[in-house]
Every structure is written in structure tokens, then in C-alpha cells.
Write a protein that holds these residues in place. Structure first.
Motif, short mmCIF file in Angstrom:
data_model
loop_
_atom_site.label_atom_id
_atom_site.label_comp_id
_atom_site.label_asym_id
_atom_site.label_seq_id
_atom_site.Cartn_x
_atom_site.Cartn_y
_atom_site.Cartn_z
N UNK A 150 0.82 -1.20 0.00
CA UNK A 150 0.00 0.00 0.00
C UNK A 150 0.86 1.27 0.00
N UNK A 151 2.19 1.09 -0.10
CA UNK A 151 3.10 2.23 -0.03
C UNK A 151 3.61 2.68 -1.39
N UNK A 152 3.45 1.86 -2.43
CA UNK A 152 3.98 2.18 -3.75
C UNK A 152 2.84 2.20 -4.78
N UNK A 153 3.00 3.00 -5.83
CA UNK A 153 2.00 2.96 -6.92
C UNK A 153 2.02 1.60 -7.61
N UNK A 154 0.85 1.17 -8.09
CA UNK A 154 0.74 -0.10 -8.81
C UNK A 154 -0.14 0.10 -10.04
N UNK A 155 0.03 -0.78 -11.02
CA UNK A 155 -0.79 -0.77 -12.23
C UNK A 155 -1.36 -2.16 -12.46
N UNK A 156 -2.54 -2.22 -13.04
CA UNK A 156 -3.17 -3.50 -13.34
C UNK A 156 -4.29 -3.30 -14.35
N UNK A 157 -4.94 -4.40 -14.69
CA UNK A 157 -6.03 -4.35 -15.66
C UNK A 157 -7.17 -5.25 -15.22
N UNK A 158 -8.38 -4.85 -15.57
CA UNK A 158 -9.57 -5.67 -15.34
C UNK A 158 -10.35 -5.70 -16.65
N UNK A 159 -10.82 -6.87 -17.04
CA UNK A 159 -11.72 -6.99 -18.18
C UNK A 159 -13.13 -7.17 -17.66
N UNK A 160 -14.01 -6.28 -18.04
CA UNK A 160 -15.42 -6.33 -17.61
C UNK A 160 -16.24 -6.83 -18.78
N UNK A 161 -16.93 -7.95 -18.58
CA UNK A 161 -17.78 -8.52 -19.62
C UNK A 161 -19.23 -8.42 -19.20
N UNK A 162 -20.03 -7.74 -20.00
CA UNK A 162 -21.46 -7.70 -19.79
C UNK A 162 -22.10 -8.34 -21.02
N UNK A 163 -23.37 -8.68 -20.96
CA UNK A 163 -23.99 -9.31 -22.14
C UNK A 163 -23.96 -8.43 -23.38
N UNK A 164 -23.77 -7.12 -23.21
CA UNK A 164 -23.84 -6.21 -24.35
C UNK A 164 -22.48 -5.72 -24.82
N UNK A 165 -21.43 -5.78 -23.99
CA UNK A 165 -20.16 -5.17 -24.35
C UNK A 165 -19.02 -5.75 -23.52
N UNK A 166 -17.79 -5.54 -24.02
CA UNK A 166 -16.58 -5.94 -23.31
C UNK A 166 -15.73 -4.68 -23.15
N UNK A 167 -15.30 -4.40 -21.91
CA UNK A 167 -14.56 -3.18 -21.61
C UNK A 167 -13.31 -3.54 -20.82
N UNK A 168 -12.20 -2.91 -21.17
CA UNK A 168 -10.96 -3.05 -20.40
C UNK A 168 -10.82 -1.85 -19.47
N UNK A 169 -10.47 -2.12 -18.22
CA UNK A 169 -10.20 -1.06 -17.25
C UNK A 169 -8.71 -1.09 -16.93
#
Length: 748
Positions: free
Chosen positions: A430-449
């Protein structure tokens, strides 16, 4: 999948296996819609009129409760702001008295109470803001009713096994809270270290899992050696399960779920003794509890773990091992609960606190709700910002950040931990910046966060960039170009080689402009290739390459490889460094048409920036064809636009050109279709096209001001000129232009 969802719209809930069932066709679902505005109820009736639902209506909470007392319903959807009891209070009452009913909040109020009162109390399955999209609303109801069916089936399964499983919880608690003799023995033998023992103890407490299952999962020890130890040193009798056939009469003595969870199997009864096959015959607590349950004295028999798992799969079938998992995923109250979180060994005290906080249902529901609401509102970024007194969720909508939800600071750690688990980031750091990704899948669309965390004095701040995976590129006509700029761009796009640059700050629509140019008059006779990080638009005619810096696949290396692929047109996501700039400009000089982006403030300043990247002036002058500087301003909502008086203070800051008396000023007063009077955005452009005089000036080392002067003489209109055209056309406001371009004139 389509057939599964279709059944919810048509009311045909039977599967093929149930087609011959005696129960016949399922009765239509009953939906109770509650709102104090008659026009809203009429609109909802229109939305669902074609579905096979039985619709019930109420104008307030009191009427809704009377309807529920008369006939329970499968789903209730209510407004928040109503006279008397509000929507949150109504749904809490429904949850208390009719817990099986699926509960949905539908409201136009961005109110903290509406969000937290429903999410924190677990009273809501979904949260939807007005105005809604009809198709999204139908799909949400269909998914909610499917959830209802899954919960009902789970409840039936639990009721069927209730008699056999009455002591399962007691056994699980004993297995999780008592120290394992097997683990202690393996530690004394030196086969498990102190950290592994500590992790086993923590997992047994948190997950209520028997130690034998945890050991098998981690694969820390060879179970063949463990079996030999139990057989040779502790003198446990070993048997071979392949020689035994299961006795159905004995299987009723020990519940199926206990056999699967604890890896045990009843084999034979001799008098008052039950011969029980066990992978861990040292589990004294389990032996005592099963002896109490069955009324027999347990005689434990040692079995090899692989044999036991194979025999259980043979008897019960592999799918039955997922009954507990299905129950956890579906749940009886909340469809978002049941995520298993695995933590590292370091900082054990803090880890236990994090695990405890991450298991709070409000955090799980809240994170899902925050993401889904961002997708519904069309936000480009989600900011989770810890402040002194609250945790604020802010959405960037049409380029402007808006505070939407205020959350108690007590949920900060659990919300951040939940996001980190979803993005596969280090939950302990919790002391350093971090990066990551989440893929959100809904029945209508796919979104990357794209997730970024940053430690601040109030806690970790999280920013999520929303990237549409299935976005389609716009055409040149959709960019909002003035006729003057459109003609200049069409002229340079037709050239066979050279480089065209789009410049501006992050999020100003540079890539959108380049894709529109790339697709203009595109033909199959040319080879199109794009290099991006990440790929923002999907174009079938182009070969699209994502940059992956982690494996050394950067812009420059990919560009060199692409030049060996015989490209005609190259779209380069960004010129970041000297190497990429050098390769891109030499590609433009050797017969390729190159599009790329750069972060500069104006078209003329781009030349200075490229020279700063050590490009030789003659290379820059020879290869460069056009520079497009742009910004995005919000458009006035056409549904609530009204004429207003000229904002004199703002016009004075923009300059004398904006003080023309014949300009009519408009402003959006705000309606249900827009965000504070604005809806959508349009680009302001500044298009610099090269000619002989400009090429000579660049070769001779002219300054940015000199280049700007020459370009204006040649007909270039700057951003402020284009902004004035948009203002005169009534597309935006003077305040918006001032926000984006800043003050131009200073008056004391």
C-alpha cells in the motif's frame, strides 16, 4: 446462452430435460413497479408490454406493501424519492419480510443515501439511474430473474439435503478452529516450515477448510511419503479402495458433502463399528463428530489421496463436487459475494485485517456497482478519491470530473483491496504505486479497465481508465470539422507518403481523428497497419499490433518489424522518444503514409518539439505533411437548450473577436437526457498543412512563432478561430471554450 436468456423474456423456463415434466409450463413472473410519477409507470409498462410478465403497479411504498401482502412477487423495482417511505426503506422492509424477492432501485437522484442505503444494507440486486435504456433495462430484469431461478434451485438443493447436512457446519467449524495433528506432525518432521503452518492455520480459520484439502491444494509435501509415514510409524491400517464397491445403504450414514469436503468414505459396518476410509486418519475431531452423528464407533482406515478422489468422483460424479461452490457463487442474498481471496505470508496481522475487510458484502457490491454505473453513464475514467471525511467516487463524463458517490472512509481499505484482487495486483503493498487491468464482460459489451493506484496522505487513490474493446472508428464527416479544415485534411490524406501528426493533451480525441483519416477513401489495394498501446478501435481492414513493453515490444521495435511487412499506411499510436521519431520520419520519407500523435499545445509548437527529439531539420521538413492540433469541448444539449444573455466577463477573457454583437448565446438548463446542460463533445481543430515556404523556414531553423505567422498567412485557422465558429453555430458555450482553451487576454 441465447436460449437461456430468451426463456426469461418468453416465460418458457423449462429446459429440454424438463420438457416432459408433469409440472407443465411455468407461470409468468410477477413484477411490482413502484413510482409516484404516473408517466414513469406508463413508460415502464411500455418497456415490458411484449414480455410474458405479470405487471403490478404501486404509486408509493404503502401501496406496494399492500400488494406484497396480497400476493408475493418475484421482483420489485422502485423509485427512491417518494412521499412517505423512500425507496431504500421500502426495499429494506421487503428484504426483511419477503427475502426471496429480487430488489432493484430505479432513480434519477444521485443521492448518497440511495446508493449507500441500498448497497451497504444489501437490500438491492441492481442500481439503475434514470433515464434508462430500454434494451438495457429489459436485459437487467431478465438477468435478475435468472438469478432468482438460480437462488430458488439452490434453496431446493439445500432443503433436499437438510437432514443429511444438519451437522456439516459443526464439522466445518471444528476442522477450521482446532489445530491439526497431521500438520503438527509434519512440522516436527521438518516437512512444513513455520510460515506454512501459520498460513494453514489462517486458511483453516478463514475458509473453514480441512487441513488435508489445504495440503493437497498447496502441494507442499508428497502425500505418498505422508501415507508411508502414517502406515509404517503410526501403524494405521491401509486399504486399497479399488477393491471395494460402495454400499448405497452406508452412504446415507455420512452426508455426501462431508465425504467430498473431508475426503472420507464409509465402507463397512461390523457390529457397532463403522470402517471409515480416510486420507487423514489423525483428524480426531472429525472421527469423534462422525461417531456422534452415526451412532457407531469409527474405525479409521488409511487411503491414498488419489485413490480417494477417484473413488468419490466415481460414486458421486465429478459435478457434485461443485455443489458448495455453486451455493457460494449464487448465494441466497447477494449475487456479488463469494470471491475467494488468497494472500501472501508477509505481515500476517495486517493480512488478516485486510481479508476480513475484503469479505464485507458492501465492498463487493459497491465496486461492482461503481463500475457498472460508469459504463451506463459513458464515463471515460473512474476516480476513487480518499478525502478527509469521505471516500468520493468521481466519473469523468464528457471530459469533466463529477462527484457521484460519497462513501464512508471505513470502506476505503476493503474497496481498494477488492479492486486489487480483481486486477491481480499486490494486495499487501500500500506504499507504492501499482498498475493493473480488469476486463469487464457484460452481455452487451466488453470493456478493459486500466487500473492505477497512488498512495496519498488519506489512503490509496485508485483511477480506472475505461477502454471500449469493441469501439468502432468514426468517419471524417462525424468529427465536426469546419468546411475549411475538412478540405485541407482531405487534400493531405490523398498524398501517397509523408507523416500526419495529431497533437493535444491526453483524451483530446487524437486517435479518433487519425482513425477517421485512415479510413477515408480506404481501399483493399493498400496494406494498413496500426501500432497502439492499447488498441482502441477495431478495424477489420488493418493489421493491428498491441505494444507490450514488458516483453520488449515497444513502438520502435514493432515499427521496424512492420516496415518489413510491406505496409502502405501506418498508424503509430504515439511518438514517445527519439528512436521512435527517427524510425517514423524515415518511414515517411521512404514511401509510406504515417499517422501518429504527439503531446504539444499547438500545431506550430509541434515542430519545436520534434526538433527537440533530435530530428534533423531537413528530415522534418521533407517528411512532414500536416499537423492537427485539437481539443474537445462539450456540446449544448439540444433538448434543453435556451437562449441566454452574453457572459461579458467570459467574453472579455477570450478576446475581442468574441465580443461581436450579432452572436446569439445558448446554454443548456439541464434535463434527464444530459449532464448539467451538456451532452456529447465536439472537437476544435487547428490544421497546419505544409508548403514550400514552411519547409524552407523549418530547414533554416525558424522559431515556433515564425512558423505560426507563416501558417496563418497561408490560411491556417487556430483553435480559437474554430471555437468561435462553434460558438456562433450554437454548439457550445463561451464558458466551455474558456475552460478548455483558457483566458486569451488579460485586463487589469
Amino acid at each position: 446462452m441465447a436460449k437461456r436468456y430468451a426463456s426469461l423474456f418468453t416465460g418458457d423456463s423449462q429446459s429440454e430435460d424438463d420438457a416432459t415434466a408433469d409440472s407443465g409450463k411455468r407461470q409468468p413472473y410477477r413484477l411490482l413497479l413502484v413510482d409516484d410519477e404516473p408517466n414513469i409507470l406508463s413508460a415502464l409498462k411500455r418497456v415490458f408490454k411484449r414480455e410474458n410478465y405479470e405487471l403490478l403497479f404501486a404509486r408509493n411504498a404503502a401501496e406496494a406493501l399492500k400488494v406484497l401482502e396480497r400476493e408475493p412477487v418475484e421482483l420489485i423495482m422502485t423509485d427512491f424519492m417518494m412521499p412517505g417511505m423512500n425507496g431504500s426503506e421500502l426495499l429494506r422492509t421487503v428484504r426483511e419480510h419477503w427475502p426471496r424477492t429480487i430488489r432493484i432501485m430505479l432513480t434519477g437522484q444521485a443521492n448518497t443515501d440511495a446508493v449507500m442505503g441500498s448497497i451497504k444494507d444489501g437490500a438491492v440486486y441492481r442500481f439503475i439511474l434514470k433515464p434508462w435504456n430500454d434494451d438495457d433495462l429489459r436485459l437487467t430484469i431478465a438477468l435478475a430473474l435468472e438469478q432468482y431461478e438460480l437462488i430458488e434451485k439452490t434453496r431446493e438443493l439445500k432443503q433436499q439435503n437438510q437432514k443429511q447436512n444438519k451437522d456439516l457446519e459443526t464439522i466445518a467449524k471444528l476442522g477450521g478452529t482446532n489445530r491439526s495433528q497431521l500438520a503438527i506432525m509434519l512440522h516436527k518432521k521438518g516437512w512444513l516450515n513455520p510460515q506454512q503452518i501459520q498460513q494453514l492455520h489462517r486458511e483453516m480459520q478463514n475458509q473453514k477448510a480441512p487441513v488435508v484439502r489445504q495440503l493437497l491444494k498447496h502441494d507442499w509435501v508428497d502425500f505418498r511419503k505422508v501415507r508411508d509415514l502414517l502406515r509404517d510409524e503410526l501403524m494405521f491400517e491401509e486399504i486399497d479402495l479399488r477393491e471395494f464397491q460402495a454400499d448405497p445403504g452406508l452412504l446415507s450414514l455420512v452426508p455426501q458433502s462431508v465425504c467430498l469436503r473431508q475426503l472420507v468414505l464409509p465402507l463397512r459396518v461390523q457390529g457397532k463399528r463403522l470402517r471409515l476410509a480416510m486420507v487423514d486418519p489423525m483428524d480426531i475431531n472429525l472421527i469423534d463428530e462422525l461417531g456422534f452423528m452415526t451412532g457407531y464407533t469409527i474405525h479409521p482406515l488409511l487411503v491414498e489421496a488419489g485413490q480417494m478422489q477417484a473413488k468419490l468422483n466415481e460414486i458421486f460424479g465429478e459435478q457434485t463436487d461443485n455443489i458448495d461452490e455453486m451455493t457460494t457463487k449464487v448465494g441466497t442474498d447477494d449475487p456479488y459475494e463469494g470471491i475467494e481471496i488468497v494472500l501472501d505470508d508477509e505481515e500476517s496481522e495486517n493480512l488478516e485485517q485486510l481479508l476480513g475487510s475484503s469479505e464485507e458484502p458492501p465492498a463487493i457490491r459497491l465496486v461492482n456497482g461503481v463500475i457498472l454505473e460508469a459504463l451506463r453513464l459513458g464515463a471515460s475514467d473512474i476516480h476513487i478519491h480518499p478525502r478527509t471525511k469521505s471516500l468520493v467516487v468521481r466519473y469523468r463524463i464528457d471530459g469533466v470530473l463529477q462527484d457521484k458517490i460519497h462513501i464512508p472512509t471505513s470502506l476505503l481499505m476493503s474497496v481498494v483491496s477488492r479492486i486489487k484482487v480483481m486486477a491481480e495486483m499486490d494486495i499487501t503493498e500500500r506504499r507504492k504505486p501499482q498498475d493493473g487491468r480488469i476486463t469487464v464482460k457484460t452481455p452487451m459489451r466488453i470493456v478493459d479497465l486500466r487500473i492505477s493506484t497512488l498512495p496519498t496522505i488519506n489512503g490509496e487513490k485508485v483511477v480506472m481508465r475505461v477502454l471500449e474493446r469493441q469501439s468502432s472508428a468514426q468517419s471524417l464527416e462525424q468529427l465536426g470539422l469546419s468546411e475549411h479544415n475538412r478540405k485541407r485534411l482531405i487534400h493531405v490524406v490523398g498524398k501517397p507518403q509523408g507523416i500526419i501528426l495529431a497533437t493535444g493533451p491526453t483524451g483530446s480525441g487524437k486517435t479518433t481523428t487519425l482513425y477517421a483519416l485512415l479510413q477515408h477513401n480506404a481501399t483493399p489495394e493498400r496494406n494498413y497497419v496500426t501500432i497502439e498501446d492499447p488498441v482502441e478501435f477495431h478495424v477489420d481492414m488493418a493489421g493491428q499490433v498491441p505494444v507490450k513493453d514488458r516483453i520488449g515490444l515497444d513502438f520502435a521495435s514493432v515499427l521496424r518489424a512492420i516496415l518489413r511487412q510491406d505496409p502502405d499506411v501506418i498508424l503509430l499510436g504515439e511518438i514517445r522518444d527519439e528512436e521512435t521519431a527517427d524510425v517514423a520520419f524515415h518511414a515517411a520519407m521512404t514511401g509510406h503514409l504515417v499517422y501518429s500523435t504527439l503531446h504539444t499545445s499547438s500545431a506550430a509548437a509541434t515542430v519545436a518539439r520534434l526538433l527537440d527529439l533530435d530530428l534533423k531539420p531537413f528530415v522534418l521538413a521533407s517528411a512532414l505533411e500536416a499537423i492537427i492540433a485539437q481539443r474537445l469541448v462539450r456540446c449544448i444539449c439540444t433538448h434543453c437548450r435556451e437562449q441566454v444573455a452574453p457572459p461579458e466577463d467570459v467574453l472579455a477573457q477570450l478576446g475581442p473577436e468574441f465580443a461581436q454583437p450579432d452572436i446569439t448565446f445558448y446554454q443548456g438548463k439541464g434535463c434527464e437526457r444530459c449532464h448539467k446542460g451538456y451532452r456529447g463533445r465536439v472537437a476544435l481543430h487547428e490544421v497546419l498543412t505544409m508548403n514550400h515556404e514552411l519547409r524552407v523556414a523549418i530547414t533554416e531553423g525558424a522559431s515556433a512563432m515564425q512558423i505560426d505567422t507563416i501558417a496563418r498567412k497561408q490560411g491556417m485557422k487556430v483553435l480559437l478561430d474554430d471555437a468561435l465558429e462553434k460558438l456562433v453555430a450554437g454548439r457550445t458555450t463561451a464558458e466551455e471554450i474558456l475552460r478548455v482553451l483558457g483566458p486569451q487576454e488579460f485586463h487589469d
